[in-house]
Design an enzyme around this catalytic site. Structure first.
Site, PDB file in Angstrom:
ATOM      1  N   SER A  34      56.843 -16.752  48.355  1.00 18.16           N
ATOM      2  CA  SER A  34      57.824 -16.291  47.373  1.00 18.16           C
ATOM      3  C   SER A  34      57.682 -14.781  47.212  1.00 18.16           C
ATOM      4  O   SER A  34      56.577 -14.270  47.015  1.00 18.16           O
ATOM      5  CB  SER A  34      57.571 -17.018  46.055  1.00 18.16           C
ATOM      6  OG  SER A  34      58.358 -16.460  45.038  1.00 18.16           O
ATOM      7  N   GLY A  80      46.897 -21.174  36.025  1.00 18.56           N
ATOM      8  CA  GLY A  80      48.236 -21.360  35.484  1.00 18.56           C
ATOM      9  C   GLY A  80      49.128 -20.170  35.800  1.00 18.56           C
ATOM     10  O   GLY A  80      48.666 -19.155  36.359  1.00 18.56           O
ATOM     11  N   ASP A  81      50.423 -20.309  35.501  1.00 19.92           N
ATOM     12  CA  ASP A  81      51.409 -19.248  35.740  1.00 19.92           C
ATOM     13  C   ASP A  81      51.496 -18.826  37.206  1.00 19.92           C
ATOM     14  O   ASP A  81      51.763 -17.664  37.519  1.00 19.92           O
ATOM     15  CB  ASP A  81      51.116 -18.009  34.861  1.00 19.92           C
ATOM     16  CG  ASP A  81      51.127 -18.367  33.385  1.00 19.92           C
ATOM     17  OD1 ASP A  81      51.899 -19.258  32.993  1.00 19.92           O
ATOM     18  OD2 ASP A  81      50.353 -17.742  32.620  1.00 19.92           O
ATOM     19  N   GLU A  82      51.282 -19.753  38.099  1.00 17.89           N
ATOM     20  CA  GLU A  82      51.342 -19.446  39.537  1.00 17.89           C
ATOM     21  C   GLU A  82      52.782 -19.406  40.049  1.00 17.89           C
ATOM     22  O   GLU A  82      53.010 -19.166  41.240  1.00 17.89           O
ATOM     23  CB  GLU A  82      50.552 -20.494  40.342  1.00 17.89           C
ATOM     24  CG  GLU A  82      49.062 -20.578  40.032  1.00 17.89           C
ATOM     25  CD  GLU A  82      48.750 -21.611  38.953  1.00 17.89           C
ATOM     26  OE1 GLU A  82      49.696 -22.060  38.260  1.00 17.89           O
ATOM     27  OE2 GLU A  82      47.572 -21.956  38.789  1.00 17.89           O
ATOM     28  N   GLY A 126      53.730 -14.221  25.045  1.00 19.62           N
ATOM     29  CA  GLY A 126      54.000 -12.800  25.246  1.00 19.62           C
ATOM     30  C   GLY A 126      52.739 -11.962  25.405  1.00 19.62           C
ATOM     31  O   GLY A 126      52.806 -10.744  25.559  1.00 19.62           O
ATOM     32  N   PRO A 167      49.638 -10.016  27.026  1.00 19.73           N
ATOM     33  CA  PRO A 167      49.414  -9.459  28.372  1.00 19.73           C
ATOM     34  C   PRO A 167      48.429 -10.362  29.114  1.00 19.73           C
ATOM     35  O   PRO A 167      47.432 -10.801  28.532  1.00 19.73           O
ATOM     36  CB  PRO A 167      48.786  -8.091  28.112  1.00 19.73           C
ATOM     37  CG  PRO A 167      48.765  -7.886  26.646  1.00 19.73           C
ATOM     38  CD  PRO A 167      49.146  -9.153  25.955  1.00 19.73           C
ATOM     39  N   ASN A 172      52.636 -25.775  25.696  1.00 14.73           N
ATOM     40  CA  ASN A 172      51.771 -24.652  26.113  1.00 14.73           C
ATOM     41  C   ASN A 172      52.257 -24.110  27.456  1.00 14.73           C
ATOM     42  O   ASN A 172      51.995 -22.965  27.806  1.00 14.73           O
ATOM     43  CB  ASN A 172      50.296 -25.076  26.207  1.00 14.73           C
ATOM     44  CG  ASN A 172      50.069 -26.344  27.021  1.00 14.73           C
ATOM     45  OD1 ASN A 172      51.007 -27.065  27.345  1.00 14.73           O
ATOM     46  ND2 ASN A 172      48.815 -26.630  27.324  1.00 14.73           N
ATOM     47  N   HIS A 180      57.449 -22.371  32.084  1.00 15.88           N
ATOM     48  CA  HIS A 180      57.835 -22.357  33.494  1.00 15.88           C
ATOM     49  C   HIS A 180      59.168 -21.627  33.642  1.00 15.88           C
ATOM     50  O   HIS A 180      60.161 -22.015  33.037  1.00 15.88           O
ATOM     51  CB  HIS A 180      57.940 -23.792  34.028  1.00 15.88           C
ATOM     52  CG  HIS A 180      56.615 -24.500  34.055  1.00 15.88           C
ATOM     53  ND1 HIS A 180      56.444 -25.763  34.551  1.00 15.88           N
ATOM     54  CD2 HIS A 180      55.383 -24.091  33.653  1.00 15.88           C
ATOM     55  CE1 HIS A 180      55.161 -26.099  34.449  1.00 15.88           C
ATOM     56  NE2 HIS A 180      54.501 -25.100  33.900  1.00 15.88           N
ATOM     57  N   THR A 181      59.163 -20.582  34.448  1.00 13.77           N
ATOM     58  CA  THR A 181      60.343 -19.727  34.564  1.00 13.77           C
ATOM     59  C   THR A 181      61.110 -20.005  35.850  1.00 13.77           C
ATOM     60  O   THR A 181      60.506 -20.109  36.920  1.00 13.77           O
ATOM     61  CB  THR A 181      59.899 -18.241  34.564  1.00 13.77           C
ATOM     62  OG1 THR A 181      58.896 -18.075  33.564  1.00 13.77           O
ATOM     63  CG2 THR A 181      61.059 -17.308  34.309  1.00 13.77           C
ATOM     64  N   THR A 209      47.310 -21.441  23.099  1.00 18.34           N
ATOM     65  CA  THR A 209      48.691 -21.056  22.828  1.00 18.34           C
ATOM     66  C   THR A 209      49.103 -21.457  21.406  1.00 18.34           C
ATOM     67  O   THR A 209      50.240 -21.217  21.015  1.00 18.34           O
ATOM     68  CB  THR A 209      49.638 -21.747  23.825  1.00 18.34           C
ATOM     69  OG1 THR A 209      49.441 -23.160  23.723  1.00 18.34           O
ATOM     70  CG2 THR A 209      49.355 -21.308  25.259  1.00 18.34           C
TER      71      THR A 209
HETATM   72  P1  GDP Z   1      54.511 -21.142  35.949  1.00 18.54           P
HETATM   73  O1  GDP Z   1      53.979 -21.359  34.581  1.00 18.54           O
HETATM   74  O2  GDP Z   1      53.527 -21.502  37.019  1.00 18.54           O
HETATM   75  O3  GDP Z   1      55.842 -21.800  36.196  1.00 18.54           O
HETATM   76  O4  GDP Z   1      54.765 -19.555  36.081  1.00 18.54           O
HETATM   77  P2  GDP Z   1      55.444 -18.603  34.968  1.00 18.54           P
HETATM   78  O5  GDP Z   1      56.910 -18.868  34.956  1.00 18.54           O
HETATM   79  O6  GDP Z   1      54.718 -18.674  33.686  1.00 18.54           O
HETATM   80  O7  GDP Z   1      55.124 -17.184  35.566  1.00 18.54           O
HETATM   81  C1  GDP Z   1      55.632 -16.756  36.795  1.00 18.54           C
HETATM   82  C2  GDP Z   1      56.428 -15.454  36.581  1.00 18.54           C
HETATM   83  O8  GDP Z   1      56.623 -14.783  37.806  1.00 18.54           O
HETATM   84  C3  GDP Z   1      57.823 -15.705  36.046  1.00 18.54           C
HETATM   85  O9  GDP Z   1      58.204 -14.608  35.248  1.00 18.54           O
HETATM   86  C4  GDP Z   1      58.671 -15.770  37.316  1.00 18.54           C
HETATM   87  O10 GDP Z   1      60.030 -15.439  37.094  1.00 18.54           O
HETATM   88  C5  GDP Z   1      58.003 -14.738  38.160  1.00 18.54           C
HETATM   89  N1  GDP Z   1      58.017 -14.993  39.624  1.00 18.54           N
HETATM   90  C6  GDP Z   1      57.988 -16.170  40.268  1.00 18.54           C
HETATM   91  N2  GDP Z   1      57.870 -15.988  41.603  1.00 18.54           N
HETATM   92  C7  GDP Z   1      57.852 -14.659  41.795  1.00 18.54           C
HETATM   93  C8  GDP Z   1      57.732 -13.833  42.949  1.00 18.54           C
HETATM   94  O11 GDP Z   1      57.574 -14.290  44.068  1.00 18.54           O
HETATM   95  N3  GDP Z   1      57.741 -12.469  42.740  1.00 18.54           N
HETATM   96  C9  GDP Z   1      57.869 -11.925  41.503  1.00 18.54           C
HETATM   97  N4  GDP Z   1      57.863 -10.609  41.406  1.00 18.54           N
HETATM   98  N5  GDP Z   1      57.974 -12.669  40.399  1.00 18.54           N
HETATM   99  C10 GDP Z   1      57.958 -14.008  40.538  1.00 18.54           C
HETATM  100  P1  IMO Z   2      51.715 -22.952  32.645  1.00 14.07           P
HETATM  101  O1  IMO Z   2      52.155 -24.389  32.828  1.00 14.07           O
HETATM  102  C1  IMO Z   2      48.491 -20.192  31.664  1.00 14.07           C
HETATM  103  C2  IMO Z   2      45.629 -21.488  28.584  1.00 14.07           C
HETATM  104  C3  IMO Z   2      45.605 -20.793  27.251  1.00 14.07           C
HETATM  105  C4  IMO Z   2      44.168 -20.992  26.831  1.00 14.07           C
HETATM  106  C5  IMO Z   2      43.845 -22.382  27.356  1.00 14.07           C
HETATM  107  C6  IMO Z   2      43.983 -23.487  26.317  1.00 14.07           C
HETATM  108  O2  IMO Z   2      52.784 -22.046  32.189  1.00 14.07           O
HETATM  109  O3  IMO Z   2      50.999 -22.483  33.880  1.00 14.07           O
HETATM  110  P2  IMO Z   2      46.035 -24.644  25.116  1.00 14.07           P
HETATM  111  O4  IMO Z   2      47.151 -24.075  24.311  1.00 14.07           O
HETATM  112  O5  IMO Z   2      46.464 -25.425  26.306  1.00 14.07           O
HETATM  113  O6  IMO Z   2      45.049 -25.419  24.276  1.00 14.07           O
HETATM  114  O7  IMO Z   2      45.229 -23.366  25.642  1.00 14.07           O
HETATM  115  O8  IMO Z   2      44.751 -22.608  28.430  1.00 14.07           O
HETATM  116  N1  IMO Z   2      46.948 -22.043  29.001  1.00 14.07           N
HETATM  117  C7  IMO Z   2      47.697 -21.530  29.988  1.00 14.07           C
HETATM  118  N2  IMO Z   2      47.541 -20.417  30.732  1.00 14.07           N
HETATM  119  N3  IMO Z   2      49.536 -21.004  31.890  1.00 14.07           N
HETATM  120  C8  IMO Z   2      49.713 -22.124  31.153  1.00 14.07           C
HETATM  121  O9  IMO Z   2      50.682 -23.019  31.422  1.00 14.07           O
HETATM  122  C9  IMO Z   2      48.786 -22.418  30.128  1.00 14.07           C
HETATM  123  N4  IMO Z   2      48.673 -23.397  29.217  1.00 14.07           N
HETATM  124  C10 IMO Z   2      47.532 -23.163  28.544  1.00 14.07           C
HETATM  125  O10 IMO Z   2      45.942 -19.433  27.369  1.00 14.07           O
HETATM  126  O11 IMO Z   2      43.297 -20.095  27.486  1.00 14.07           O
HETATM  127 MG    MG Z   3      53.662 -20.305  32.813  1.00 18.52          MG
END
Ligand code: GDP
Ligand code: IMO
Ligand code: MG
Length: 428
Positions: free
Chosen positions: A415, A12-14, A300, A302, A38, A41-42, A126
């Protein structure tokens, strides 16, 4: 290219949100197919940051946005997101599936109580009520969006559900908390009324859009390693995060999916518990966490970070059938030298090239690393993104080429910053 799935290949958070927004420029509709609030997406446009938990990331591009049946909808979050967007001058063309399930406050409460009970097996959720809502859906206790529009059905279903939850709270978790059925009913009814104009048969609308040649992006939440079936069980989430989830979570045939795009970070991050073979608990990890702003979008917390692990990426490519890769956050690795990538695991003297089902085996997997030369700390990434792939430092190109050699899937987008325009599309 009408049906495109965007899926996370790691934990996640890619940066799926950023990439969805970027690609939504050329699409007509964006639909979320799994997860709930949960997700975080930013999207960053012209210095302004938007965070979406339920509303699809295509909304800023003015596209039609859909919440599919596979999503669990938290009323408060949805209303808040709508209000925030309106305040910013957006008028979302939102459509919510009548078959999506509703998250109640008691689900969030239960989420926390379950985590407490699970001890070492807790995923570090979450606390958004995701697991309990999906459990109720599967056990057929759940409340669907369409139920909110029928007072009688809602009342009779809630009577059973609230009674069940009360028994669990009092007798299983032994908590002194009283649920107020009437209040829960009123709140749910009001939510239904306030979103009634958005409620529709999303499957019918998306199929119609695809049949008329529109481009639809299926925006995945979470990542492949968090998938309920294929993830690192039980340290994942409760939905099918994989590309296949797009079909069940929206109601489209696999025949309608034309392309699957896998999003991968140039390193790994993990928020929550469970084994992470390439985790860095040293100053390199701290440096990457700070440079990448690796703190949970929703909680929030880490994020744990580590070297790029290609074993999950290859696993993801197989499970999702990924056609193209997007590498994100390449800029974050600037100044880290040498760089390491994990190309396989060693387990009790044997080599493993995939993710084992047994959690104890996975815990003991030792990464096999390849070392690569890093690049300079002071790169003007804005300039690089304007000039294109050729302007990347030689070592960064080598890093990307090495990934391609290992995973045998082309990288189409890179990116190099959070802004929409800090995105490089590769030709070919
Ligand atoms: P998602 O859940 O897959 O949509 O990803 P998140 O939004 O939770 O986390 C990605 C974070 O990295 C966000 O704070 C974005 O603004 C930031 N981000 C996205 N692409 C890049 C990049 O190429 N470089 C940097 N430095 N930050 C990025
Ligand atoms: P996005 O879409 C990263 C993780 C939680 C926990 C596990 C189960 O932003 O990539 P949940 O609340 O779903 O029952 O938690 O999955 N988790 C994520 N980690 N990105 C997410 O979403 C996540 N959604 C859930 O931290 O370990
Ligand atoms: Mg995310």
């Amino acid at each position: 290219m009408p049906g495109i799935v965007i899926v996370g290949t790691q934990w996640g958070d890619e940066a799926k949100g950023k990439i969805t927004d970027f690609l939504a420029g050329d699409a007509d509709c964006v639909v979320r197919y799994n997860g709930g609030a949960n997700a975080g997406h930013t999207v960053v446009v012209d210095g302004k940051t938007y965070k979406f938990r339920l509303i699809p990331s295509g909304v800023l591009q003015g596209k039609k946005v859909y919440i599919g049946n596979g999503v669990v909808v938290d009323p408060e979050v949805l209303l808040e997101e709508l209000e925030d967007l309106r305040r910013e001058g957006f008028n979302p063309d939102l459509h919510v599936s009548d078959r999506a399930h509703v998250v109640f406050d008691f689900h969030k409460l239960e989420d926390g109580l379950q985590e407490r009970l699970k001890g070492n097996l807790r995923a570090g959720t979450t606390r958004r009520g995701i697991g309990p809502t999906y459990s109720d859906k599967t056990a057929r206790f759940g409340i669907r969006i369409s139920d909110l529009l029928d007072e009688e059905v809602l009342k009779s279903k809630l009577k059973i559900l609230v009674d069940l939850k009360q028994r669990m709270i009092s007798h299983v978790y032994e908590e002194d908390i009283r649920l107020n059925e009437e209040e829960i009913f009123r709140k749910a009814l009001n939510f239904g009324r306030s979103i009634s104009s958005y409620i529709c048969d999303v499957s019918a609308e998306i199929n119609e859009a695809l049949d008329s040649g529109e481009t639809v992006i299926f925006e995945g939440a979470q990542g492949t390693l968090l998938d309920i079936d294929h993830g690192i069980y039980p340290y994942g989430t409760s939905s099918n995060t994989i590309a296949g989830g797009a079909c069940t979570g929206v109601g489209v045939s696999p025949k309608k999916i034309d392309k699957i795009i896998g999003v991968m970070k140039a390193y790994i991050s993990r928020v929550g518990t469970g084994p992470v073979p390439t985790e860095l608990k040293d100053e390199i990890g701290d440096r990457i966490r700070e440079a990448g702003g690796e703190y949970g979008t929703v909680t929030g917390r880490p994020r744990r970070v580590g070297w790029l692990d290609l074993v999950p990426v290859k696993y993801s490519i197989r499970i999702n059938g990924i056609d193209e890769l997007v590498v994100t956050k390449l800029d974050v690795l600037s100044g880290v030298n040498p760089l390491k990538i994990c190309v396989g695991y060693e387990y009790e003297g044997r080599r493993l090239d995939t993710i084992p089902a047994n959690i104890r085996v996975f815990e003991r997997c030792k990464p096999i690393y390849e070392e690569l030369e890093g690049w300079d700390a002071n790169i003007n990434w804005k300039r690089v993104s304007e000039k294109g792939y050729g302007a990347l430092p030689r070592q960064a190109k080598e890093y990307l080429e090495r990934i391609e050699e290992h995973v045998k899937v082309p990288i189409r987008i890179v990116s190099v910053g959070p802004e929409r325009r800090e995105t490089i599309v590769l030709s070919g």
